[in-house]
Design a protein around this motif. Sequence first.
Motif, PDB file in Angstrom:
ATOM      1  N   ASN A  22       0.820  -1.200   0.000  1.00 23.75           N
ATOM      2  CA  ASN A  22       0.000   0.000   0.000  1.00 23.75           C
ATOM      3  C   ASN A  22       0.866   1.268   0.000  1.00 23.75           C
ATOM      4  O   ASN A  22       0.567   2.251   0.655  1.00 23.75           O
ATOM      5  CB  ASN A  22      -0.906  -0.002   1.236  1.00 23.75           C
ATOM      6  CG  ASN A  22      -2.070   0.954   1.078  1.00 23.75           C
ATOM      7  OD1 ASN A  22      -2.536   1.185  -0.028  1.00 23.75           O
ATOM      8  ND2 ASN A  22      -2.528   1.512   2.186  1.00 23.75           N
ATOM      9  N   GLY A  45      -2.912   0.279   6.213  1.00 29.29           N
ATOM     10  CA  GLY A  45      -4.290   0.493   5.780  1.00 29.29           C
ATOM     11  C   GLY A  45      -4.965  -0.789   5.351  1.00 29.29           C
ATOM     12  O   GLY A  45      -4.870  -1.820   6.015  1.00 29.29           O
ATOM     13  N   GLU A  46      -5.643  -0.759   4.210  1.00 30.90           N
ATOM     14  CA  GLU A  46      -6.376  -1.933   3.729  1.00 30.90           C
ATOM     15  C   GLU A  46      -5.444  -3.071   3.351  1.00 30.90           C
ATOM     16  O   GLU A  46      -5.869  -4.231   3.278  1.00 30.90           O
ATOM     17  CB  GLU A  46      -7.235  -1.542   2.528  1.00 30.90           C
ATOM     18  CG  GLU A  46      -8.376  -0.592   2.884  1.00 30.90           C
ATOM     19  CD  GLU A  46      -9.239  -0.258   1.689  1.00 30.90           C
ATOM     20  OE1 GLU A  46      -8.883  -0.673   0.562  1.00 30.90           O
ATOM     21  OE2 GLU A  46     -10.276   0.421   1.864  1.00 30.90           O
ATOM     22  N   LYS A  78      -8.585  -1.979   8.893  1.00 29.54           N
ATOM     23  CA  LYS A  78      -7.910  -1.189   7.859  1.00 29.54           C
ATOM     24  C   LYS A  78      -7.475   0.200   8.337  1.00 29.54           C
ATOM     25  O   LYS A  78      -6.732   0.882   7.644  1.00 29.54           O
ATOM     26  CB  LYS A  78      -8.789  -1.055   6.619  1.00 29.54           C
ATOM     27  CG  LYS A  78     -10.134  -0.377   6.850  1.00 29.54           C
ATOM     28  CD  LYS A  78     -10.951  -0.351   5.562  1.00 29.54           C
ATOM     29  CE  LYS A  78     -12.311   0.305   5.785  1.00 29.54           C
ATOM     30  NZ  LYS A  78     -13.124   0.320   4.537  1.00 29.54           N
ATOM     31  N   THR A  79      -7.960   0.636   9.507  1.00 26.56           N
ATOM     32  CA  THR A  79      -7.543   1.934  10.012  1.00 26.56           C
ATOM     33  C   THR A  79      -6.259   1.783  10.819  1.00 26.56           C
ATOM     34  O   THR A  79      -5.897   0.669  11.237  1.00 26.56           O
ATOM     35  CB  THR A  79      -8.624   2.566  10.894  1.00 26.56           C
ATOM     36  OG1 THR A  79      -8.801   1.747  12.070  1.00 26.56           O
ATOM     37  CG2 THR A  79      -9.938   2.670  10.146  1.00 26.56           C
ATOM     38  N   TYR A  80      -5.599   2.895  11.087  1.00 24.73           N
ATOM     39  CA  TYR A  80      -4.289   2.837  11.749  1.00 24.73           C
ATOM     40  C   TYR A  80      -4.368   2.130  13.100  1.00 24.73           C
ATOM     41  O   TYR A  80      -3.642   1.155  13.350  1.00 24.73           O
ATOM     42  CB  TYR A  80      -3.716   4.250  11.944  1.00 24.73           C
ATOM     43  CG  TYR A  80      -2.394   4.217  12.669  1.00 24.73           C
ATOM     44  CD1 TYR A  80      -1.208   4.009  11.976  1.00 24.73           C
ATOM     45  CD2 TYR A  80      -2.339   4.358  14.059  1.00 24.73           C
ATOM     46  CE1 TYR A  80       0.003   3.945  12.648  1.00 24.73           C
ATOM     47  CE2 TYR A  80      -1.139   4.289  14.733  1.00 24.73           C
ATOM     48  CZ  TYR A  80       0.037   4.084  14.025  1.00 24.73           C
ATOM     49  OH  TYR A  80       1.231   4.004  14.685  1.00 24.73           O
TER      50      TYR A  80
END
Length: 239
Positions: free
Chosen positions: A5, A23-24, A112-114
């Motif tokens: 990413n 992320g994702e 997927k978020t930090y």
Amino acid sequence: MVVANKYVVDLNKPLVFQVGHLGEAYEEWVHQPIISKDGPRFFHSSFLEVLTRTAWWVIPIVWVPVASWFIYNSFRLGLPIHQLPLFVILGIFVWTLAEYLLHRFLFHIQTKTYWANTLHYLLHGCHHKHPMDSLRLVFPPTAATLIALPIWSVVKLVCPPSIAPAVFGGILLGYVMYDCTHYYLHHGQPKSDVPKNLKKYHLNHHYRVQNLGFGITSPLWDKVFGTVPPPSKADAKRR
């Protein structure tokens, strides 16, 4: 280094505060295992680093006395001694379901978020990324306590006062069996068929089908809920 990413994860630097930036792409990255007995560094802080490492034998030393204390309290509160084993066994059985549900719905939650990535990596992602890291395979007692407290609250809610401690003591014994079994499946060399099959079943979860096969001590609940992995091509040929 691993590029994902457009973010570079430097495996030679503390990982915990890096992985959130994926992320994702974190989900794919964390399920590409690194097969090494040398675990990564998590934190710059030596104090925090020590807290992430737990030898397997710490689990029975800490939790068997706690479980015994709960079981004794049921006896002290009036539960007849001949009924104690029944409710302890019930607690162990309840643990097998909790083991499955925690593994499937909490340990394998997709993030997927930090901060979600960071917390997941600390909880379970690190084990999938470095499955042979022997000091990060069992739960540190502090982390296990955070999971045990809400379970104890539920047990107290649904069980009579004299029965609840015995059931919870059984749940704790089930947890000890789970964590010690989990360690053995990664680092032991079983000789008989039952542990051999369990080891194969669990390593299949790590290296082939990570979204199935959530049972550790038994595939029972995978069979109940339809999450048994399909046989590998080699197994299919042998059949």
